[in-house]
Design an enzyme around this catalytic site. Structure first.
Site, PDB file in Angstrom:
ATOM      1  N   ASP A   6       0.963  -1.229  -0.104  1.00  0.00           N
ATOM      2  CA  ASP A   6       0.089   0.026  -0.108  1.00  0.00           C
ATOM      3  C   ASP A   6       0.689   1.241  -0.118  1.00  0.00           C
ATOM      4  O   ASP A   6       1.892   1.129   0.688  1.00  0.00           O
ATOM      5  CB  ASP A   6      -0.920  -0.007   1.306  1.00  0.00           C
ATOM      6  CG  ASP A   6      -2.307   0.821   1.160  1.00  0.00           C
ATOM      7  OD1 ASP A   6      -1.845   2.066   0.555  1.00  0.00           O
ATOM      8  OD2 ASP A   6      -3.072   0.344   1.349  1.00  0.00           O
ATOM      9  N   ASN A   9      -9.886   0.347  -6.829  1.00  0.00           N
ATOM     10  CA  ASN A   9     -10.151   0.882  -7.957  1.00  0.00           C
ATOM     11  C   ASN A   9     -10.065  -0.195  -9.138  1.00  0.00           C
ATOM     12  O   ASN A   9      -9.215  -1.089  -9.066  1.00  0.00           O
ATOM     13  CB  ASN A   9      -9.146   2.198  -8.384  1.00  0.00           C
ATOM     14  CG  ASN A   9      -7.706   1.682  -8.331  1.00  0.00           C
ATOM     15  OD1 ASN A   9      -7.112   1.451  -9.535  1.00  0.00           O
ATOM     16  ND2 ASN A   9      -7.123   1.713  -7.139  1.00  0.00           N
ATOM     17  N   CYS A  65     -11.170 -15.190 -14.925  1.00  0.00           N
ATOM     18  CA  CYS A  65     -10.533 -14.262 -14.622  1.00  0.00           C
ATOM     19  C   CYS A  65     -11.343 -13.083 -14.073  1.00  0.00           C
ATOM     20  O   CYS A  65     -12.490 -12.976 -14.521  1.00  0.00           O
ATOM     21  CB  CYS A  65      -9.191 -13.899 -15.345  1.00  0.00           C
ATOM     22  SG  CYS A  65      -9.628 -12.911 -16.764  1.00  0.00           S
ATOM     23  N   CYS A 110     -15.642   5.118  -2.223  1.00  0.00           N
ATOM     24  CA  CYS A 110     -16.189   5.102  -0.870  1.00  0.00           C
ATOM     25  C   CYS A 110     -16.367   6.496  -0.261  1.00  0.00           C
ATOM     26  O   CYS A 110     -17.320   6.913   0.345  1.00  0.00           O
ATOM     27  CB  CYS A 110     -15.191   4.268   0.131  1.00  0.00           C
ATOM     28  SG  CYS A 110     -15.384   2.776  -0.050  1.00  0.00           S
ATOM     29  N   CYS A 115     -11.709 -13.679 -23.794  1.00  0.00           N
ATOM     30  CA  CYS A 115     -10.980 -12.663 -22.807  1.00  0.00           C
ATOM     31  C   CYS A 115      -9.979 -12.088 -23.396  1.00  0.00           C
ATOM     32  O   CYS A 115      -8.906 -13.099 -23.561  1.00  0.00           O
ATOM     33  CB  CYS A 115     -11.238 -13.408 -21.363  1.00  0.00           C
ATOM     34  SG  CYS A 115     -10.392 -12.266 -20.181  1.00  0.00           S
ATOM     35  N   CYS A 167      -7.127 -13.709 -20.175  1.00  0.00           N
ATOM     36  CA  CYS A 167      -7.110 -15.203 -19.893  1.00  0.00           C
ATOM     37  C   CYS A 167      -7.535 -16.150 -21.141  1.00  0.00           C
ATOM     38  O   CYS A 167      -7.441 -17.510 -20.983  1.00  0.00           O
ATOM     39  CB  CYS A 167      -7.585 -15.543 -18.871  1.00  0.00           C
ATOM     40  SG  CYS A 167      -9.521 -15.929 -18.779  1.00  0.00           S
TER      41      CYS A 167
END
Length: 263
Positions: free
Chosen positions: A70, A139, A181, A196, A253, A256
């Site tokens: 983070d 996100n 996926c 949020c 996709c 994947c």
């Protein structure tokens, strides 16, 4: 009946056998499953409302190494739901705050702080070093990047999200040929969902999602139960209701599918 190292004859010492005894007593875990947890390495991306409870339960369960990623610092608005942090941690890096809390909970585990927003080669390197990844970000761009790295390196991915009074959890296990996926589910469009800070979120809801992510991770690492592969669990906190949607791998996709070079 007690459990001792001399009885089970494995690498755990008596203190570890006592600490994890309530898990070891479960036939689905047993001594072998606990040893697998101790030997495991997990990357948790995002040390906020989801990553906090997930990390606490994984540390408590004895997952041997946790990589905490983070780039953010603890803010007063976080404390309503990000319970791994406290008032004394304001303005500290979230990875440092979380590491202190996890180390106090279980000093036997190994903790590695990644104080940056993982992307590109750094993300691939972090994913390559672990057995499993928890996506606890908020996100769409980050989720797509984490998903792509896990697809490329065939690492199981436990994904969670929460906004307002709605939450969701799913597992993408790229060791399985039938696993979809994240991009199979959501495509490659832009993130249009509010954050949020715009829509709000209730603390216990993110705690539920993070706890479920930890549960799914333990099942995958110890090898028991039926993980949420090919299933999306939807949580309606307003009604205290759960709903499950089946999701399939998309052959077309871009991440994947067969066109992307994956069989």
């Amino acid at each position: 009946m007690g459990i001792s190292a001399s009885v089970v004859g494995n690498g755990m010492n008596d203190q570890q056998l006592l600490r994890y005894s309530r898990q070891i007593l479960l036939p689905q875990v047993d001594v072998d499953g606990q040893q697998r947890l101790l030997d495991s390495r997990v990357l948790i991306v995002g040390m906020g409302g989801l990553g906090g409870p997930a990390a606490l339960y994984l540390a408590g369960a004895g997952v041997g190494t946790l990589l905490l990623a983070d780039d953010d610092h603890v803010d007063l608005t976080n404390l309503q739901r990000q319970i791994i942090h406290g008032c004394a941690d304001l303005d500290r890096p979230k990875t440092a705050s979380a590491s202190d809390r996890l180390g106090a909970l279980n000093p036997d585990i190994r903790l590695q702080q990644l104080d940056q927003r993982l992307a590109g080669e750094q993300l691939l390197q972090a994913v390559a070093e672990v057995d499993l990844v928890l996506d606890c970000t908020d996100n769409f761009t980050a989720r797509q990047a984490i998903n792509s790295a896990c697809v490329e390196l065939r690492r199981p991915l436990v994904s969670g999200a929460a906004i307002g009074l709605q939450g969701q959890v799913s597992v993408f296990d790229f060791r399985r040929a039938d696993s979809p996926c994240y991009q199979c589910l959501y495509g490659d469009g832009d993130d249009v969902a509010p954050s949020c800070s715009e829509a709000g979120v209730l603390g216990p809801l993110v705690g539920m999602v993070g706890s479920l992510q930890a549960l799914e991770a333990l099942k995958l690492l110890a090898g028991f139960g039926e993980p949420l592969v090919g299933r999306l669990l939807l949580i309606d906190a307003l009604r205290a209701g759960f709903r499950e949607l089946r999701i399939k791998r998309d052959p077309g996709c871009a991440c994947c599918g067969t066109e992307a070079g994956h069989e």
